[in-house]
Design a protein around this motif. Structure first.
Motif, mmCIF file in Angstrom:
data_model
loop_
_atom_site.group_PDB
_atom_site.id
_atom_site.type_symbol
_atom_site.label_atom_id
_atom_site.label_comp_id
_atom_site.label_asym_id
_atom_site.label_seq_id
_atom_site.Cartn_x
_atom_site.Cartn_y
_atom_site.Cartn_z
ATOM 1 N N ASN A 10 -17.918 27.619 13.763
ATOM 2 C CA ASN A 10 -18.814 28.329 14.678
ATOM 3 C C ASN A 10 -18.020 29.099 15.736
ATOM 4 O OD1 ASN A 10 -21.062 27.412 13.350
ATOM 5 N ND2 ASN A 10 -21.554 25.800 14.819
ATOM 6 N N ALA A 11 -16.948 28.461 16.252
ATOM 7 C CA ALA A 11 -16.107 29.134 17.244
ATOM 8 C C ALA A 11 -15.430 30.361 16.632
ATOM 9 C CB ALA A 11 -15.062 28.154 17.780
ATOM 10 N N HIS A 12 -14.965 30.220 15.403
ATOM 11 C CA HIS A 12 -14.340 31.344 14.686
ATOM 12 C C HIS A 12 -15.305 32.523 14.597
ATOM 13 C CE1 HIS A 12 -13.431 33.682 11.046
ATOM 14 N NE2 HIS A 12 -12.151 33.353 11.245
ATOM 15 N N HIS A 13 -16.558 32.227 14.260
ATOM 16 C CA HIS A 13 -17.564 33.290 14.143
ATOM 17 C C HIS A 13 -17.853 33.918 15.503
ATOM 18 C CE1 HIS A 13 -21.786 34.770 14.125
ATOM 19 N NE2 HIS A 13 -21.407 35.296 12.966
ATOM 20 N N ALA A 14 -17.948 33.071 16.553
ATOM 21 C CA ALA A 14 -18.270 33.575 17.891
ATOM 22 C C ALA A 14 -17.167 34.475 18.439
ATOM 23 C CB ALA A 14 -18.512 32.410 18.843
ATOM 24 N N MET A 15 -15.910 34.232 18.025
ATOM 25 C CA MET A 15 -14.773 35.010 18.538
ATOM 26 C C MET A 15 -14.341 36.106 17.570
ATOM 27 S SD MET A 15 -12.430 31.984 20.249
ATOM 28 C CE MET A 15 -12.135 31.165 18.674
ATOM 29 N N ASN A 16 -15.119 36.283 16.482
ATOM 30 C CA ASN A 16 -14.773 37.291 15.468
ATOM 31 C C ASN A 16 -13.359 37.091 14.925
ATOM 32 O OD1 ASN A 16 -17.281 38.717 15.646
ATOM 33 N ND2 ASN A 16 -16.550 39.658 17.548
ATOM 34 N N GLY A 17 -12.955 35.829 14.817
ATOM 35 C CA GLY A 17 -11.672 35.513 14.195
ATOM 36 C C GLY A 17 -10.463 35.646 15.089
ATOM 37 N N ILE A 18 -10.663 35.964 16.384
ATOM 38 C CA ILE A 18 -9.528 36.130 17.301
ATOM 39 C C ILE A 18 -9.846 35.416 18.616
ATOM 40 C CG2 ILE A 18 -8.054 37.761 18.543
ATOM 41 C CD1 ILE A 18 -8.835 39.881 16.495
ATOM 42 N N GLY A 19 -8.986 34.456 19.015
ATOM 43 C CA GLY A 19 -9.226 33.779 20.285
ATOM 44 C C GLY A 19 -8.621 32.387 20.318
ATOM 45 N N THR A 20 -9.105 31.572 21.251
ATOM 46 C CA THR A 20 -8.552 30.233 21.478
ATOM 47 C C THR A 20 -9.654 29.181 21.410
ATOM 48 O OG1 THR A 20 -6.832 31.140 22.920
ATOM 49 C CG2 THR A 20 -7.266 28.772 23.085
ATOM 50 N N ILE A 21 -9.363 28.109 20.697
ATOM 51 C CA ILE A 21 -10.247 26.934 20.661
ATOM 52 C C ILE A 21 -9.531 25.810 21.399
ATOM 53 C CG2 ILE A 21 -11.409 25.230 19.218
ATOM 54 C CD1 ILE A 21 -11.531 27.321 16.998
ATOM 55 N N THR A 22 -10.189 25.242 22.399
ATOM 56 C CA THR A 22 -9.593 24.173 23.204
ATOM 57 C C THR A 22 -10.336 22.867 22.951
ATOM 58 O OG1 THR A 22 -8.995 25.765 24.928
ATOM 59 C CG2 THR A 22 -8.971 23.424 25.531
ATOM 60 N N ILE A 23 -9.569 21.827 22.615
ATOM 61 C CA ILE A 23 -10.146 20.495 22.400
ATOM 62 C C ILE A 23 -9.579 19.563 23.459
ATOM 63 C CG2 ILE A 23 -10.546 18.616 20.772
ATOM 64 C CD1 ILE A 23 -9.070 21.734 19.381
ATOM 65 N N ALA A 24 -10.451 18.984 24.286
ATOM 66 C CA ALA A 24 -10.027 18.071 25.353
ATOM 67 C C ALA A 24 -10.698 16.717 25.162
ATOM 68 C CB ALA A 24 -10.380 18.644 26.726
ATOM 69 N N THR A 25 -9.954 15.650 25.451
ATOM 70 C CA THR A 25 -10.514 14.294 25.372
ATOM 71 C C THR A 25 -10.185 13.537 26.650
ATOM 72 O OG1 THR A 25 -8.529 13.317 24.355
ATOM 73 C CG2 THR A 25 -10.180 14.252 22.869
ATOM 74 N N LYS A 26 -11.087 12.661 27.044
ATOM 75 C CA LYS A 26 -10.837 11.770 28.173
ATOM 76 C C LYS A 26 -11.669 10.515 27.987
ATOM 77 C CE LYS A 26 -14.315 13.878 31.232
ATOM 78 N NZ LYS A 26 -14.548 14.472 32.569
ATOM 79 N N ARG A 27 -11.293 9.482 28.726
ATOM 80 C CA ARG A 27 -12.018 8.215 28.654
ATOM 81 C C ARG A 27 -12.637 7.901 30.006
ATOM 82 N NH1 ARG A 27 -9.823 2.330 26.400
ATOM 83 N NH2 ARG A 27 -11.649 1.118 27.016
ATOM 84 N N GLU A 28 -13.923 7.544 29.984
ATOM 85 C CA GLU A 28 -14.636 7.124 31.191
ATOM 86 C C GLU A 28 -15.271 5.773 30.904
ATOM 87 O OE1 GLU A 28 -17.388 10.136 32.334
ATOM 88 O OE2 GLU A 28 -15.832 11.598 32.878
ATOM 89 N N GLY A 29 -14.600 4.703 31.351
ATOM 90 C CA GLY A 29 -15.087 3.353 31.047
ATOM 91 C C GLY A 29 -14.998 3.096 29.559
ATOM 92 N N GLN A 30 -16.120 2.755 28.947
ATOM 93 C CA GLN A 30 -16.155 2.505 27.507
ATOM 94 C C GLN A 30 -16.699 3.705 26.740
ATOM 95 O OE1 GLN A 30 -13.920 -0.130 27.444
ATOM 96 N NE2 GLN A 30 -15.037 -0.401 25.533
ATOM 97 N N GLN A 31 -16.666 4.881 27.368
ATOM 98 C CA GLN A 31 -17.126 6.105 26.721
ATOM 99 C C GLN A 31 -15.970 7.090 26.571
ATOM 100 O OE1 GLN A 31 -20.346 6.733 25.543
ATOM 101 N NE2 GLN A 31 -20.711 4.579 26.021
ATOM 102 N N ILE A 32 -15.963 7.804 25.453
ATOM 103 C CA ILE A 32 -14.996 8.870 25.211
ATOM 104 C C ILE A 32 -15.738 10.200 25.308
ATOM 105 C CG2 ILE A 32 -13.443 9.925 23.526
ATOM 106 C CD1 ILE A 32 -13.039 7.121 22.348
ATOM 107 N N ILE A 33 -15.193 11.124 26.099
ATOM 108 C CA ILE A 33 -15.788 12.446 26.264
ATOM 109 C C ILE A 33 -14.888 13.459 25.564
ATOM 110 C CG2 ILE A 33 -16.752 14.113 27.878
ATOM 111 C CD1 ILE A 33 -17.982 11.327 28.097
ATOM 112 N N ILE A 34 -15.456 14.209 24.630
ATOM 113 C CA ILE A 34 -14.722 15.233 23.884
ATOM 114 C C ILE A 34 -15.394 16.575 24.147
ATOM 115 C CG2 ILE A 34 -13.853 15.936 21.615
ATOM 116 C CD1 ILE A 34 -14.794 13.019 20.722
#
Length: 422
Positions: free
Chosen positions: A329-353
């Motif tokens: 979906n990101a590839h389509h939104a950027m017409n094949g040119i751009g940056t995809i950023t994946i971030a992860t963090k932990r808050e207690g017993q939950q993981i936020i991506i």
């Protein structure tokens, strides 16, 4: 029996009446179901029986391995708030360690506690300290520290207090057990409720799969025949014929119908075939990025990772499909040119991506529809509109949630929340 919340003072009561009062208080101990109310009553009762007006109830915390103040009475009440005591620390710690009650007639002359004597701050120099033990299991310590007339405690006081503390131990263990069982029963009821809800979802997936199979069988062949006849008709007419445009529109409609049927099949298969298992999240994401990079259309897409510093275990019910869909979906939104950023963090017993791109974002007017089946912003023939629906179903199956957290003209950002299995 109704709990005796305010035991009568023994002052003025003869020794012959004390046994009956002890029996009444001991019986009342077994009428409590709330641990806090029980502790208050037990402390008040033992102070009355010992003709004392100051004392404390320290409960043993098995996890932190320390005594924790639960209730206090008298002059020391404000001074010892939030008190915790380790084993062998002070007199209460000694009593907890050895499981032996102590009678101190005068702390100033008692050689057992010379170090304690230096910091002794009670008004009275005589006190009792009793372990609360049930079945060789330490539950806490009761301290009886002051009398109104400052008379020292004696052996008779110790015997009376120890006898009552034995009743306290048995009743306290019963209250704790009942409380734990109630909590476990509530958790079990919630688990059963959650499992029933998941079972309903699985049943709906099975029904959807059967429906999709029937639709595929009943509709695909006729639609293919219609498409062939349209192609034959197109071959028989010239480009200038007005009917040609109508036939082309009909052909696009048939193609869209076939895509919808295939989307139904894909949804039912994806949500039903994957078995849950634990996996390290960062490894899973890296593996998906590596697979995605093998697609030549991603040559001008840059992946940036902002990972949590420690490994994160998650329940994987098909998360690779989720990330592949989001990357596409990101590839389509950027017409094949751009940056995809994946971030992860932990808050207690939950993981936020978070998965975000550098495209133009999603218009406000359609944000509420992006997870609906067959909704798509792609050109006709380029998508089934089922990708984000599959993502949501997989994330929910993993015990998490996914939402859209971006604004128009700021790129698109999806936020995934998953339980941490570490």
């Amino acid at each position: 029996m109704k709990p005796l919340l305010y035991p009568a003072k023994t002052q003025g009561i003869g020794h012959m009446q004390i046994p009956s009062l002890m029996a009444e208080c001991s019986a009342a101990l077994h009428s409590f179901s709330n641990p806090s109310l029980f502790i208050d009553f037990a402390l008040d009762s033992i102070l009355v029986l010992a003709d004392a007006n100051s004392g404390s109830f320290l409960a043993w915390n098995e996890y932190s391995k320390e005594l924790v103040l639960e209730a206090a009475r008298g002059s020391a009440r404000d001074r010892i708030q939030n008190l915790t005591i380790k084993l062998r620390e002070g007199i209460a710690g000694w009593v907890a360690e050895n499981g032996t009650p102590i009678l101190v007639k005068d702390i100033r002359t008692d050689t057992r506690f010379r170090e304690t004597n230096r910091n002794f701050s009670y008004h009275s120099f005589s006190f009792l300290s009793l372990p609360i033990i049930a079945g060789n299991k330490l539950l806490g310590v009761i301290n009886i520290t002051e009398r109104e007339n400052l008379r020292p405690f004696n052996e008779e006081d110790l015997i009376r207090a120890q006898t009552f503390s034995n009743h306290v131990a048995i009743a306290y263990e019963n209250v704790r057990t009942e409380t734990r069982l109630r909590k476990e029963n509530q958790e079990l009821s919630q688990t059963i409720s959650d499992l029933k809800e998941k079972l309903k979802q699985q049943e709906s997936f099975v029904s959807l799969g059967k429906l999709a199979s029937q639709l595929a069988h009943e509709l695909t062949n006729p639609l293919d025949a219609i498409r062939r006849f349209i192609n034959l008709a197109l071959d028989q007419i010239t480009p200038e014929t007005p009917a040609r445009e109508y036939l082309l529109k009909a052909k696009r409609g048939v193609r869209r119908s076939i895509q919808v049927i295939r989307g139904l099949l894909e949804l039912s298969r994806t949500t039903a075939k994957v078995r849950a298992h634990e996996e390290e999240l960062h490894f899973l994401i890296d593996e998906t990025i590596t697979t995605t990079h093998q697609d030549s259309s991603f040559e001008q897409i840059t992946f940036e990772k902002e990972f949590f510093e420690s490994p994160l275990l998650v329940e994987d019910c098909g998360l690779r499909s989720v990330f592949q869909n989001l990357f596409q979906n990101a590839h389509h939104a950027m017409n094949g040119i751009g940056t995809i950023t994946i971030a992860t963090k932990r808050e207690g017993q939950q993981i936020i991506i978070s998965v975000s791109d550098s495209g133009h974002g999603i218009p406000e007017g359609i944000k509420g529809s992006v997870f609906e089946p067959f909704f798509t912003t792609k050109d006709n023939g380029q998508g089934t509109g089922i990708g984000l629906t599959i993502c949501r179903e997989i994330i929910q199956k993993c015990g998490g949630q996914i939402c859209l957290g971006s604004s128009e003209r700021e790129g698109t950002r999806f936020i995934i929340t998953l339980p941490c299995k570490n």
